[in-house]
Enzyme design. Sequence first.
Site, PDB file in Angstrom:
ATOM      1  N   SER A 150       0.861  -1.185   0.000  1.00 21.27           N
ATOM      2  CA  SER A 150       0.000   0.000   0.000  1.00 21.27           C
ATOM      3  C   SER A 150       0.889   1.224   0.000  1.00 21.27           C
ATOM      4  CB  SER A 150      -0.895   0.019   1.253  1.00 21.27           C
ATOM      5  OG  SER A 150      -1.548   1.268   1.396  1.00 21.27           O
ATOM      6  N   TYR A 166      -1.433  -0.641  10.366  1.00 21.86           N
ATOM      7  CA  TYR A 166      -1.556  -0.890   8.935  1.00 21.86           C
ATOM      8  C   TYR A 166      -0.348  -0.342   8.184  1.00 21.86           C
ATOM      9  CZ  TYR A 166      -3.601  -0.959   4.242  1.00 21.86           C
ATOM     10  OH  TYR A 166      -3.844  -1.193   2.909  1.00 21.86           O
TER      11      TYR A 166
END
Length: 263
Positions: A150, A166
Amino acid sequence: MTRTIQQLFDLKGRTALVTGGSRGLGLQMAHALGEAGARVLISSRKAEDLEQATAELQAAGIDARWIAADCQHEDQIRQLASESMERLGDIDILVNNAGAAWGAPAEDHPLDAWDKVMNLNVRSYFLLSQLVAKASMIPRRKGSIINTASIAGLGGNPPGMKTIAYNTSKGAVINFTRALAAEWGAHGIRVNAICPGFFPSKMTQGTLKAMGEEKLAAHAPLGRLGDDEDLKGLALLYASDAGKHITGQWLAVDGGVSIVTGG
């Protein structure tokens, strides 16, 4: 003889395993690989979601199957790997895409939530890659592993976004990709990562609600969020012989967000 571009991108005769493949980015990548000719096996936690996704893939003319597995649990990862190869034989393409996110200020972030995110987003990628490589890729000296990272793994967040676990996990995925590619290149295995930006999905619902879709889109030089086609090209490049000299790399698919935020 030098192959044509159509031949280089052709995946006929190959088998792909895609985790987190019942919706969102995983399903999009499953479509891309299947449309290029691969047999596709998708996995996620819920059988009902997998049945619907498999029906969608099959309606598009793709040879698709499914196995339910929760990649937070080691025993289910081991079962997924063994059952996949029992049913379909060797795995040529592994897409590690199952993932989780958790929003909380760093000073108050629950430790069990941290462990959940890290176990699913990092540990499961390592274990499944290890199992598939040892049984199928290393003996044949070929294979492609695609890890979903990501742009959150490239740095911090805009104000208001608090996803420390995350971000940390996706940063780990990027360097896991590099380290694994360096080690397994000797076995003919390529390992690469995709770094999506903001795509509407169940995982990003909270961020989209908190930040606003229009505001997030405005951060991108291209002025929009990702759509249902935007990962297909890169996934196919990494998986196919068109990318046979690419390994250990990551590429952001984010409309340019990372170039203006310092990622």
